[in-house]
Every structure is written in structure tokens, then in C-alpha cells.
Design a protein around this motif. Structure first.
Motif, PDB file in Angstrom:
ATOM      1  N   GLY A   1       0.821  -1.216   0.000  1.00  0.00           N
ATOM      2  CA  GLY A   1       0.000   0.000   0.000  1.00  0.00           C
ATOM      3  C   GLY A   1       0.849   1.257   0.000  1.00  0.00           C
ATOM      4  N   GLN A   2       0.208   2.346   0.373  1.00  0.00           N
ATOM      5  CA  GLN A   2       0.905   3.627   0.383  1.00  0.00           C
ATOM      6  C   GLN A   2       2.194   3.541   1.197  1.00  0.00           C
TER       7      GLN A   2
ATOM      8  N   TYR B   1      -3.348   8.052  -7.303  1.00  0.00           N
ATOM      9  CA  TYR B   1      -4.058   6.763  -7.221  1.00  0.00           C
ATOM     10  C   TYR B   1      -5.176   6.657  -8.260  1.00  0.00           C
TER      11      TYR B   1
ATOM     12  N   ALA C   1      -5.757  -2.920   5.272  1.00  0.00           N
ATOM     13  CA  ALA C   1      -4.926  -2.400   6.367  1.00  0.00           C
ATOM     14  C   ALA C   1      -5.305  -0.981   6.802  1.00  0.00           C
TER      15      ALA C   1
HETATM   16  O1  T3D Z   1      -1.640   9.807   1.040  1.00  0.00           O
HETATM   17  C1  T3D Z   1      -2.514   9.045   0.616  1.00  0.00           C
HETATM   18  O2  T3D Z   1      -2.792   9.031  -0.580  1.00  0.00           O
HETATM   19  C2  T3D Z   1      -3.226   8.117   1.557  1.00  0.00           C
HETATM   20  C3  T3D Z   1      -3.368   6.792   0.943  1.00  0.00           C
HETATM   21  C4  T3D Z   1      -3.357   5.692   1.714  1.00  0.00           C
HETATM   22  C5  T3D Z   1      -3.474   4.362   1.086  1.00  0.00           C
HETATM   23  C6  T3D Z   1      -2.931   3.222   1.924  1.00  0.00           C
HETATM   24  O3  T3D Z   1      -2.476   2.267   1.360  1.00  0.00           O
HETATM   25  S1  T3D Z   1      -3.021   3.312   3.619  1.00  0.00           S
HETATM   26  C7  T3D Z   1      -2.367   1.726   4.127  1.00  0.00           C
HETATM   27  C8  T3D Z   1      -0.844   1.698   4.037  1.00  0.00           C
HETATM   28  N1  T3D Z   1      -0.313   0.369   4.288  1.00  0.00           N
HETATM   29  C9  T3D Z   1      -0.281  -0.143   5.498  1.00  0.00           C
HETATM   30  O4  T3D Z   1      -0.720   0.404   6.480  1.00  0.00           O
HETATM   31  C10 T3D Z   1       0.443  -1.470   5.635  1.00  0.00           C
HETATM   32  C11 T3D Z   1       1.751  -1.244   6.373  1.00  0.00           C
HETATM   33  N2  T3D Z   1       2.506  -2.489   6.439  1.00  0.00           N
HETATM   34  C12 T3D Z   1       2.155  -3.489   7.250  1.00  0.00           C
HETATM   35  O5  T3D Z   1       1.187  -3.460   7.972  1.00  0.00           O
HETATM   36  C13 T3D Z   1       3.057  -4.691   7.239  1.00  0.00           C
HETATM   37  O6  T3D Z   1       4.308  -4.312   6.730  1.00  0.00           O
HETATM   38  C14 T3D Z   1       2.503  -5.844   6.364  1.00  0.00           C
HETATM   39  C15 T3D Z   1       1.240  -6.458   7.047  1.00  0.00           C
HETATM   40  C16 T3D Z   1       2.133  -5.381   4.967  1.00  0.00           C
HETATM   41  C17 T3D Z   1       3.577  -6.953   6.270  1.00  0.00           C
HETATM   42  O7  T3D Z   1       4.069  -7.249   7.552  1.00  0.00           O
HETATM   43  P1  T3D Z   1       5.446  -8.057   7.698  1.00  0.00           P
HETATM   44  O8  T3D Z   1       5.617  -8.370   9.149  1.00  0.00           O
HETATM   45  O9  T3D Z   1       5.455  -9.198   6.749  1.00  0.00           O
HETATM   46  O10 T3D Z   1       6.605  -7.067   7.181  1.00  0.00           O
HETATM   47  P2  T3D Z   1       7.220  -5.813   7.964  1.00  0.00           P
HETATM   48  O11 T3D Z   1       8.355  -6.254   8.799  1.00  0.00           O
HETATM   49  O12 T3D Z   1       6.138  -5.017   8.616  1.00  0.00           O
HETATM   50  O13 T3D Z   1       7.750  -4.919   6.733  1.00  0.00           O
HETATM   51  C18 T3D Z   1       9.005  -5.193   6.101  1.00  0.00           C
HETATM   52  C19 T3D Z   1       9.644  -3.859   5.776  1.00  0.00           C
HETATM   53  O14 T3D Z   1       8.792  -3.148   4.878  1.00  0.00           O
HETATM   54  C20 T3D Z   1       9.775  -2.988   7.033  1.00  0.00           C
HETATM   55  O15 T3D Z   1      10.938  -2.209   6.873  1.00  0.00           O
HETATM   56  P3  T3D Z   1      12.288  -2.577   7.724  1.00  0.00           P
HETATM   57  O16 T3D Z   1      11.887  -2.624   9.178  1.00  0.00           O
HETATM   58  O17 T3D Z   1      12.699  -3.935   7.194  1.00  0.00           O
HETATM   59  O18 T3D Z   1      13.232  -1.485   7.386  1.00  0.00           O
HETATM   60  C21 T3D Z   1       8.560  -2.090   6.933  1.00  0.00           C
HETATM   61  O19 T3D Z   1       8.720  -0.870   7.605  1.00  0.00           O
HETATM   62  C22 T3D Z   1       8.477  -1.882   5.436  1.00  0.00           C
HETATM   63  N3  T3D Z   1       7.105  -1.535   5.040  1.00  0.00           N
HETATM   64  C23 T3D Z   1       6.032  -2.346   5.003  1.00  0.00           C
HETATM   65  N4  T3D Z   1       4.971  -1.703   4.586  1.00  0.00           N
HETATM   66  C24 T3D Z   1       5.349  -0.433   4.336  1.00  0.00           C
HETATM   67  C25 T3D Z   1       6.710  -0.318   4.630  1.00  0.00           C
HETATM   68  N5  T3D Z   1       7.389   0.833   4.486  1.00  0.00           N
HETATM   69  C26 T3D Z   1       6.683   1.919   4.051  1.00  0.00           C
HETATM   70  N6  T3D Z   1       5.355   1.865   3.755  1.00  0.00           N
HETATM   71  C27 T3D Z   1       4.654   0.719   3.882  1.00  0.00           C
HETATM   72  N7  T3D Z   1       3.348   0.675   3.548  1.00  0.00           N
END
Ligand code: T3D
Length: 263
Positions: free
Chosen positions: A68-69, A90, A137
């Protein structure tokens, strides 16, 4: 002094009429930033006028489809500017996918979360690897579904399941997703590329009317019967004028398999 060139955020590869777009930010699970969204828009817009492309596949590099974002970018924290951001980046991407009169297949290789799930939902089909997951999410961070997610999800899974997924934000696995109509089919992780190629290949060998069917069905849940039947007549008029219709009928009469060209 050595210079390094950053890899493209969106990889494009084509084979046998299938254009594969790979979201390529694996270090952040292919989180969407403006550049990546704009590249998706451009690729789908280009595909519309490229006769060599019959089908588009969207997938993710690494272990995720799309998270996602990018939460490190764009969000201002006070809600300001989000509307403009959605409308600027988007909406064009989702419209380019939906407006493309060619099938778009999501090969969901891992988690599809937030607007990453919306992106998958905007595609016509979702082939899911066994380990893929689907997460609305937005609610986890205090947002509402966007990028078309509130439009597509209820149409695929029904309002009650869409509400449950959207309000609770629970993780749905691939088998559950197929069970309630979110994913088209689930395949073993190691089989995703081959299964997607086989599925997309079938579509790519289909007639020109495959794309017309996408456009025709895109309005079927919103139109009444009379309006939709008028659209059927319009599309059938166009389909009956294609080379592929002539080939289909000729092949039937000659008792052979048709060879469609997409024209
Ligand atoms: O401005 C606008 O237009 C608003 C629009 C909004 C639209 C949206 O999409 S809002 C929703 C955004 N997405 C989320 O909230 C999901 C965020 N991510 C997560 O919840 C989890 O990462 C997942 C469930 C997808 C996966 O979990 P997991 O445990 O398999 O992986 P992780 O350890 O959380 O993530 C791995 C890395 O990816 C980590 O970085 P690091 O610690 O290894 O340096 C994490 O921070 C990074 N990452 C994951 N998702 C995002 C991200 N970095 C930036 N943005 C993300 N969305």
C-alpha cells in the motif's frame, strides 16, 4: 568516481502478448510512492495502444505483492492534501487499469495490503500464491479504504464480508480469499509464475472480444437491464465487425481450432 544507477521502480517484461509489470521496491514490500504509481499509470496507458500487448500481469518483486501507500512518504499527518494526493496519483492508476480494454491479472505473490489490495482488486483476476495474504490495512492506521477498494471489495465478496475486512483489518489467507470470491484461484508458491503464464496466455490467445467483455461487464452491476442490453447491442455490433469473429465462425465451419489475432 563510480556512479550507481537506481533500478526502475516498475519493471516491464513482455512475452507472447503478455506484458508483465513488476512493482520493484522489495525493501518496503513494494510500498507505493508517487513515482511507482505514475509508472503503473503510464504502463497501462501505453498498453492500451500497443497491439502487441493482449494481457497485462501485475506482480511484486520479493516476498510481497504490495504493502500500500509508502508510509514514509506523502502522508502529512493532519489529513491535509490527501485528497489531492489520491486524485493526482491513485485515481489515474486505478482508472488506467479499469479503462484498459484488455484483461489485467494480478499475480499475488505475497501480502497485498491497503492500497496494494485495492490495486489487486482493480485487476480483473487475482491468481494467489498459497502464502499470499490480503489485508484491508487502512483501519489499522485510522484510515478508510481508498484507491477504489470500497468500490471493488463489496462487489467481489458482498457487503457484509467487505465491512468485516475493512472494519477489522484482519489478515485473510489465500484459501479463504478464494472461498469468498476475492481471489480467482490459489496455486502452490512455486507454481505462481507458471500458473499465471498459463492463465494469461489463454487470455492472450483469445479474440478481440475478450477486451470488449471487460468493458461490457464493468457496468453490469450499475445499469438496469434496458441500459445494459443496449450496451450489449453496441458491443456485439463492434465484435461482429472484427477479424476474430470472422475467424471464429470460419474455424467452426471448417471444424478446426480458431487462430485469433486480437483484431
Ligand atoms: O496519502 C494518501 O494518498 C493516503 C493513501 C493511503 C493508502 C494506503 O495504502 S493506507 C495503508 C498503508 N499500508 C499499510 O498500512 C500497511 C503497512 N505495512 C504493514 O502493515 C506490514 O508491513 C505488512 C502487514 C504489509 C507486512 O508485515 P510483515 O511483518 O510481513 O513485514 P514488515 O516487517 O512489517 O515490513 C518489512 C519492511 O517493509 C519494514 O521495513 P524494515 O523494518 O525492514 O526497514 C517495513 O517498515 C516496510 N514496510 C512495510 N509496509 C510499508 C513499509 N514501508 C513503508 N510503507 C509501507 N506501507
Amino acid at each position: 568516481m563510480s556512479t550507481s544507477i537506481a533500478p526502475p521502480l516498475l519493471l516491464r517484461a513482455r512475452a507472447d502478448g503478455v506484458l508483465t509489470l513488476t512493482l520493484n521496491r522489495p525493501e518496503v514490500l513494494n510500498a507505493l510512492n508517487d513515482e511507482l504509481l505514475d509508472a503503473v499509470t503510464a504502463a497501462c496507458t501505453d498498453a492500451a495502444t500497443d497491439d502487441s500487448v493482449r494481457v497485462v500481469v501485475i506482480t511484486g518483486a520479493g516476498r510481497a505483492f504490495c504493502s500500500g501507500q509508502d508510509l514514509n512518504a506523502a502522508l502529512t499527518g493532519d489529513g491535509g492534501g490527501v485528497r489531492d494526493h489520491l486524485n493526482g496519483h491513485y485515481v489515474p492508476a486505478i482508472k488506467a487499469i479499469r479503462g484498459l480494454e484488455k484483461p489485467v491479472v494480478a499475480a499475488v505473490n505475497g501480502v497485498a495490503a491497503g492500497a496494494g489490495l485495492s490495486l489487486a482488486l482493480a485487476c480483473d483476476f487475482r491468481i494467489a500464491a498459497e502464502s499470499a495474504t490480503f489485508v484491508q490495512a487502512f483501519v489499522r492506521i485510522g484510515l478508510v479504504p481508498d484507491a477504489g477498494g470500497s468500490h471493488f471489495l463489496p462487489r467481489l465478496v458482498g457487503t457484509a464480508k467487505a465491512l468485516e475486512m475493512s472494519m477489522l483489518g484482519d489478515t485473510v489467507d489465500a484459501t479463504q480469499a478464494v472461498g469468498f470470491g476475492l481471489a480467482t484461484r490459489v496455486v502452490a508458491d512455486g507454481q505462481l509464475a507458471a500458473a499465471t503464464a498459463e492463465f494469461a496466455g489463454r487470455l492472450a490467445r483469445g479474440p478481440r472480444s475478450v477486451g470488449m467483455i471487460k468493458a461490457l461487464l464493468s457496468t453490469s452491476l450499475d445499469n438496469d437491464l434496458a441500459v445494459q442490453m443496449a450496451r450489449e447491442a453496441d458491443f456485439q455490433e463492434a465484435a461482429a465487425a472484427t477479424d476474430d469473429f470472422r475467424e471464429g465462425v470460419t474455424a467452426f465451419v471448417e471444424k478446426r481450432r480458431p487462430s485469433f489475432t486480437g483484431r
